[in-house]
Design an enzyme around this catalytic site. Structure first.
Site, short mmCIF file in Angstrom:
data_model
loop_
_atom_site.label_atom_id
_atom_site.label_comp_id
_atom_site.label_asym_id
_atom_site.label_seq_id
_atom_site.Cartn_x
_atom_site.Cartn_y
_atom_site.Cartn_z
CB SER A 155 19.15 13.87 61.50
OG SER A 155 19.07 13.91 60.30
CD GLU A 182 16.64 19.10 55.14
OE1 GLU A 182 17.20 18.52 55.64
OE2 GLU A 182 16.19 20.70 56.15
CG HIS A 242 19.97 17.99 58.05
ND1 HIS A 242 19.05 17.32 57.57
CD2 HIS A 242 20.53 17.11 59.03
CE1 HIS A 242 18.59 16.49 58.30
NE2 HIS A 242 20.27 16.15 59.03
#
Length: 303
Positions: free
Chosen positions: A144, A238, A268
């Site tokens: 991320s 995502e 995600h």
């Protein structure tokens, strides 16, 4: 792969997703509770350390004789998380590459906005090099925001004239804080965890008045030429899917060796659920095999 596993994970994440309208302190507490509820594997040892002046968490696995080093950057949209909370996912990369993992506890916004995280990441890499570890024995990894920070650190290290690591592996990288990717909207319903409203609420915490399109904030807009090989993974469910796809495209245009690996039907950072999702373990296996190829080149030029 198991449709039932994907459905169960989707339901679990939708139940635990953070509302966009809660405060940052509550979000931090919820994330810590969520991650702390999953006990670390018994064969992991997590030790507090430092690289230069930057705190770290060193992650070692019993029975793994480390020949390499993974410099890891945790996620949390630059405002949440810490190095130790990411130990399990980080260790999965170490297990697959015979590596010690050093997770960087970079400073978080809004208490420490940009460029604090970028400065800490570069200082940690410089500290690793100064410790005598060859860059050919190092890979970057992150998920991320940590994936975005890993790419930004490659750019920053190149611009500072530092030798670059053997490769970088980024999971669901957050590389565009302008939130201009098309999947911010087209995958909004499919994504059980992230949504653009929640992301937007945190962008200003990190940018603190700086342009979100700056290269080291949103490395999708950086000059990527000359970077280490990239392994980019994401799930089709995502809102950050387009960040991963565009990052790979820009890297390819810049003649960077890049592997884009999209898994359908998963959310995600799906690799974090490797214990309950076959696709997560399989993606980590693929990345580990690819990283090992780069590490075993022993500093030779990439063909």
């Amino acid at each position: 792969m198991s449709r039932q596993q994907r459905a169960a994970l989707d339901a679990m994440l939708r139940q635990s997703a953070f509302p966009a309208d809660i405060g940052l302190d509550e979000q931090r507490a919820q994330l810590r509770a969520l991650l702390s509820a999953q006990p670390l594997p018994a064969d992991l040892t997590v030790t507090a350390g430092h690289l230069g002046d930057v705190p770290t968490a060193e992650v070692t696995v019993d029975g793994v004789e480390p020949r390499h080093t993974v410099l890891y950057f945790h996620g949390g949209v630059y405002v949440m998380g810490d190095a130790a909370l990411s130990a399990d996912l980080a260790s999965q990369i170490g297990r697959r590459t015979d590596a010690k993992v050093i997770s960087v506890d970079y400073r978080l916004a809004p208490e420490h906005p940009y460029p604090a995280a970028v400065d800490d990441a570069l200082a940690a890499y410089q500290g690793l090099l100064q410790s005598g570890i060859a860059p050919s024995d190092i890979v970057f990894a992150g998920e991320s925001a940590g994936g975005g920070l890993a790419v930004a650190t490659l750019v920053n290290a190149r611009d500072h004239g530092l030798p670059l690591p053997a490769a970088a592996y980024v999971m669901s990288p957050y590389v565009d804080l302008t939130l201009s990717g098309a999947t911010m909207q087209t995958k909004r319903g499919a994504d059980p965890l992230m949504n653009p409203d929640a992301l937007l609420a945190r962008v200003a915490d990190y940018t603190a008045g700086q342009d979100a399109a700056l290269a080291l904030i949103s490395p999708i807009f950086a000059d990527l030429s000359g970077l280490s090989p990239l392994i980019v993974q994401a799930g089709s469910h995502e809102v950050l899917l387009d960040d991963a796809v565009r990052l790979a495209r820009e890297a390819a245009v810049a003649e960077v060796e890049v592997t884009l690996d999209i898994t359908p039907g998963v959310p995600h950072v799906f690799q974090a659920y490797h214990g309950i999702l076959e696709e997560g373990a399989a993606a980590l296996d693929r990345a580990g095999q690819r990283l090992s190829t780069y590490l075993d080149l022993d500093g030779k030029p990439h063909e």
